[in-house]
Design a protein around this motif. Structure first.
Motif, mmCIF file in Angstrom:
data_model
loop_
_atom_site.group_PDB
_atom_site.id
_atom_site.type_symbol
_atom_site.label_atom_id
_atom_site.label_comp_id
_atom_site.label_asym_id
_atom_site.label_seq_id
_atom_site.Cartn_x
_atom_site.Cartn_y
_atom_site.Cartn_z
ATOM 1 N N LEU A 40 -59.513 12.908 -27.710
ATOM 2 C CA LEU A 40 -58.656 12.355 -26.663
ATOM 3 C C LEU A 40 -58.562 10.838 -26.768
ATOM 4 C CD1 LEU A 40 -59.809 14.495 -23.596
ATOM 5 C CD2 LEU A 40 -57.635 14.666 -24.822
ATOM 6 N N TYR A 41 -59.681 10.193 -27.037
ATOM 7 C CA TYR A 41 -59.709 8.738 -27.115
ATOM 8 C C TYR A 41 -58.852 8.246 -28.277
ATOM 9 C CZ TYR A 41 -61.775 4.201 -26.120
ATOM 10 O OH TYR A 41 -61.968 2.905 -25.746
ATOM 11 N N CYS A 42 -59.026 8.869 -29.452
ATOM 12 C CA CYS A 42 -58.234 8.462 -30.613
ATOM 13 C C CYS A 42 -56.761 8.790 -30.421
ATOM 14 C CB CYS A 42 -58.775 9.145 -31.867
ATOM 15 S SG CYS A 42 -60.425 8.583 -32.352
ATOM 16 N N SER A 43 -56.471 9.896 -29.726
ATOM 17 C CA SER A 43 -55.077 10.237 -29.447
ATOM 18 C C SER A 43 -54.423 9.193 -28.552
ATOM 19 C CB SER A 43 -55.008 11.619 -28.804
ATOM 20 O OG SER A 43 -53.684 11.942 -28.449
ATOM 21 N N ASN A 44 -55.147 8.743 -27.536
ATOM 22 C CA ASN A 44 -54.613 7.691 -26.661
ATOM 23 C C ASN A 44 -54.385 6.398 -27.434
ATOM 24 O OD1 ASN A 44 -54.661 9.383 -24.447
ATOM 25 N ND2 ASN A 44 -56.677 8.705 -23.756
ATOM 26 N N MET A 45 -55.339 6.057 -28.310
ATOM 27 C CA MET A 45 -55.198 4.847 -29.113
ATOM 28 C C MET A 45 -53.971 4.933 -30.016
ATOM 29 S SD MET A 45 -59.093 3.976 -30.296
ATOM 30 C CE MET A 45 -58.463 2.713 -31.402
ATOM 31 N N THR A 46 -53.773 6.090 -30.639
ATOM 32 C CA THR A 46 -52.641 6.257 -31.548
ATOM 33 C C THR A 46 -51.311 6.160 -30.814
ATOM 34 O OG1 THR A 46 -53.996 7.705 -32.944
ATOM 35 C CG2 THR A 46 -51.611 7.781 -33.265
ATOM 36 N N SER A 47 -51.241 6.779 -29.639
ATOM 37 C CA SER A 47 -49.989 6.737 -28.885
ATOM 38 C C SER A 47 -49.669 5.321 -28.417
ATOM 39 C CB SER A 47 -50.074 7.694 -27.694
ATOM 40 O OG SER A 47 -51.117 7.314 -26.806
ATOM 41 N N VAL A 48 -50.690 4.591 -27.958
ATOM 42 C CA VAL A 48 -50.461 3.212 -27.515
ATOM 43 C C VAL A 48 -50.062 2.335 -28.688
ATOM 44 C CG1 VAL A 48 -51.574 1.170 -26.534
ATOM 45 C CG2 VAL A 48 -51.965 3.398 -25.509
ATOM 46 N N TYR A 49 -50.739 2.511 -29.820
ATOM 47 C CA TYR A 49 -50.433 1.680 -30.995
ATOM 48 C C TYR A 49 -49.024 1.951 -31.509
ATOM 49 C CZ TYR A 49 -50.904 -0.514 -35.564
ATOM 50 O OH TYR A 49 -50.721 -1.305 -36.663
ATOM 51 N N SER A 50 -48.649 3.226 -31.574
ATOM 52 C CA SER A 50 -47.325 3.566 -32.108
ATOM 53 C C SER A 50 -46.198 3.111 -31.187
ATOM 54 C CB SER A 50 -47.228 5.080 -32.334
ATOM 55 O OG SER A 50 -47.398 5.778 -31.112
ATOM 56 N N SER A 51 -46.468 3.032 -29.892
ATOM 57 C CA SER A 51 -45.413 2.657 -28.952
ATOM 58 C C SER A 51 -45.339 1.154 -28.700
ATOM 59 C CB SER A 51 -45.618 3.378 -27.613
ATOM 60 O OG SER A 51 -46.859 3.010 -27.033
ATOM 61 N N LYS A 52 -46.428 0.446 -28.880
ATOM 62 C CA LYS A 52 -46.455 -0.974 -28.506
ATOM 63 C C LYS A 52 -46.761 -1.921 -29.665
ATOM 64 C CE LYS A 52 -45.686 -0.343 -24.117
ATOM 65 N NZ LYS A 52 -44.471 -0.871 -23.457
ATOM 66 N N TYR A 53 -47.517 -1.487 -30.669
ATOM 67 C CA TYR A 53 -48.034 -2.425 -31.659
ATOM 68 C C TYR A 53 -47.526 -2.170 -33.074
ATOM 69 C CZ TYR A 53 -51.330 -3.798 -28.035
ATOM 70 O OH TYR A 53 -51.892 -4.252 -26.871
ATOM 71 N N THR A 54 -46.656 -1.181 -33.262
ATOM 72 C CA THR A 54 -46.175 -0.890 -34.609
ATOM 73 C C THR A 54 -45.383 -2.058 -35.185
ATOM 74 O OG1 THR A 54 -46.066 1.464 -34.077
ATOM 75 C CG2 THR A 54 -44.842 0.710 -36.010
ATOM 76 N N ASN A 55 -44.488 -2.608 -34.398
ATOM 77 C CA ASN A 55 -43.646 -3.718 -34.858
ATOM 78 C C ASN A 55 -44.150 -5.075 -34.380
ATOM 79 O OD1 ASN A 55 -41.817 -1.913 -36.094
ATOM 80 N ND2 ASN A 55 -40.824 -1.530 -34.121
ATOM 81 N N ALA A 56 -45.357 -5.118 -33.859
ATOM 82 C CA ALA A 56 -45.915 -6.389 -33.389
ATOM 83 C C ALA A 56 -46.375 -7.229 -34.585
ATOM 84 C CB ALA A 56 -47.087 -6.133 -32.451
ATOM 85 N N PRO A 57 -46.535 -8.551 -34.386
ATOM 86 C CA PRO A 57 -47.074 -9.385 -35.469
ATOM 87 C C PRO A 57 -48.446 -8.900 -35.931
ATOM 88 C CG PRO A 57 -46.148 -10.741 -33.726
ATOM 89 C CD PRO A 57 -46.133 -9.339 -33.214
ATOM 90 N N VAL A 58 -48.790 -9.263 -37.153
ATOM 91 C CA VAL A 58 -50.036 -8.769 -37.753
ATOM 92 C C VAL A 58 -51.254 -9.208 -36.943
ATOM 93 C CG1 VAL A 58 -51.465 -8.821 -39.830
ATOM 94 C CG2 VAL A 58 -48.971 -8.766 -40.031
ATOM 95 N N THR A 59 -51.229 -10.425 -36.425
ATOM 96 C CA THR A 59 -52.382 -10.915 -35.668
ATOM 97 C C THR A 59 -52.612 -10.085 -34.404
ATOM 98 O OG1 THR A 59 -50.902 -12.533 -34.621
ATOM 99 C CG2 THR A 59 -52.186 -13.267 -36.521
ATOM 100 N N ILE A 60 -51.530 -9.689 -33.743
ATOM 101 C CA ILE A 60 -51.656 -8.899 -32.513
ATOM 102 C C ILE A 60 -52.106 -7.476 -32.827
ATOM 103 C CG2 ILE A 60 -50.413 -7.966 -30.535
ATOM 104 C CD1 ILE A 60 -48.684 -10.428 -30.526
#
Length: 209
Positions: free
Chosen positions: A110-130
């Motif tokens: 569940l924890y990794c699933s939440n992390m993956t969903s947040v990353y794919s929705s918010k951080y995929t196209n974010a700058p590398v540092t973020i």
């Protein structure tokens, strides 16, 4: 220069040049992929060895504590054996370990699933540092490390039981404490994923907290 042979040779030359560059690119890509995979494998092996070493020490301390507790109980009871304690501890310990591994696996998923969903929705196209800051978040990494360490601890306990090592009440109490701590930790840090869904919160300083 406009002859048929010139253009034929020129075409063959460019095709050969393209094939050489294509082969060189693929070799370089395979080399980089192999290096990344090798680096990742080294990180996994190093983390696994460290976790196994730490939990082996913990299991050894608990085993010594079990022996001291049983010796004290035998002295108090003025008997040489205490079959009730051995039978009770062995049966309860295996059940707790199996249940704990199941709970830890569900929580980790569940924890990794939440992390993956947040990353794919918010951080995929974010700058590398973020995006790197998200991957190196202190709370999430510590939570995952604690859950994986708990699973390794349970596996070591099960392996000890398979080779005939007996554990008693000290190990049971420690295992119950670690199980409850893991669940409470997940319930507290699970909200961290919702906080990180806002990319501005990635800059929060967590060390004072």
């Amino acid at each position: 220069m406009n002859s048929k042979w010139y253009w034929l040779i020129r075409q063959k030359y460019r095709n050969l040049k393209f094939q050489i560059k294509k082969a060189a690119f693929r070799l370089n890509e395979r080399k980089e992929s192999s290096e990344r995979l090798s680096s990742f494998s080294r990180i996994v092996i190093r983390t696994l060895l460290v976790q196994v070493a730490i939990n082996l020490v913990l299991v050894a301390v608990l085993y010594v504590g079990d022996k001291l507790l049983l010796s004290a109980m035998e002295i108090l009871a003025k008997t040489q054996t205490n079959p009730l304690v051995a039978t009770l501890s062995e049966s309860i310990l295996v059940d707790i370990v199996i249940g704990g591994i199941g709970v830890a696996g569900v929580i980790l998923g569940l924890y990794c699933s939440n992390m993956t969903s947040v990353y794919s929705s918010k951080y995929t196209n974010a700058p590398v540092t973020i995006s790197s800051a998200f991957q190196r978040d202190v709370v999430t990494n510590r939570c995952i490390k604690q859950i994986t360490g708990y699973i390794i601890f349970c596996v070591i306990i099960l392996f000890g039981r398979l080779i005939g090592i007996s554990f008693s009440y000290v190990s049971i109490i420690a295992l119950l404490f670690l199980t409850i701590r893991m669940i409470i930790t997940f319930s507290i840090t699970g909200n961290r994923m919702y906080q990180l869904s806002n990319t501005f919160n990635i800059s929060d300083n967590l060390y004072p907290e």
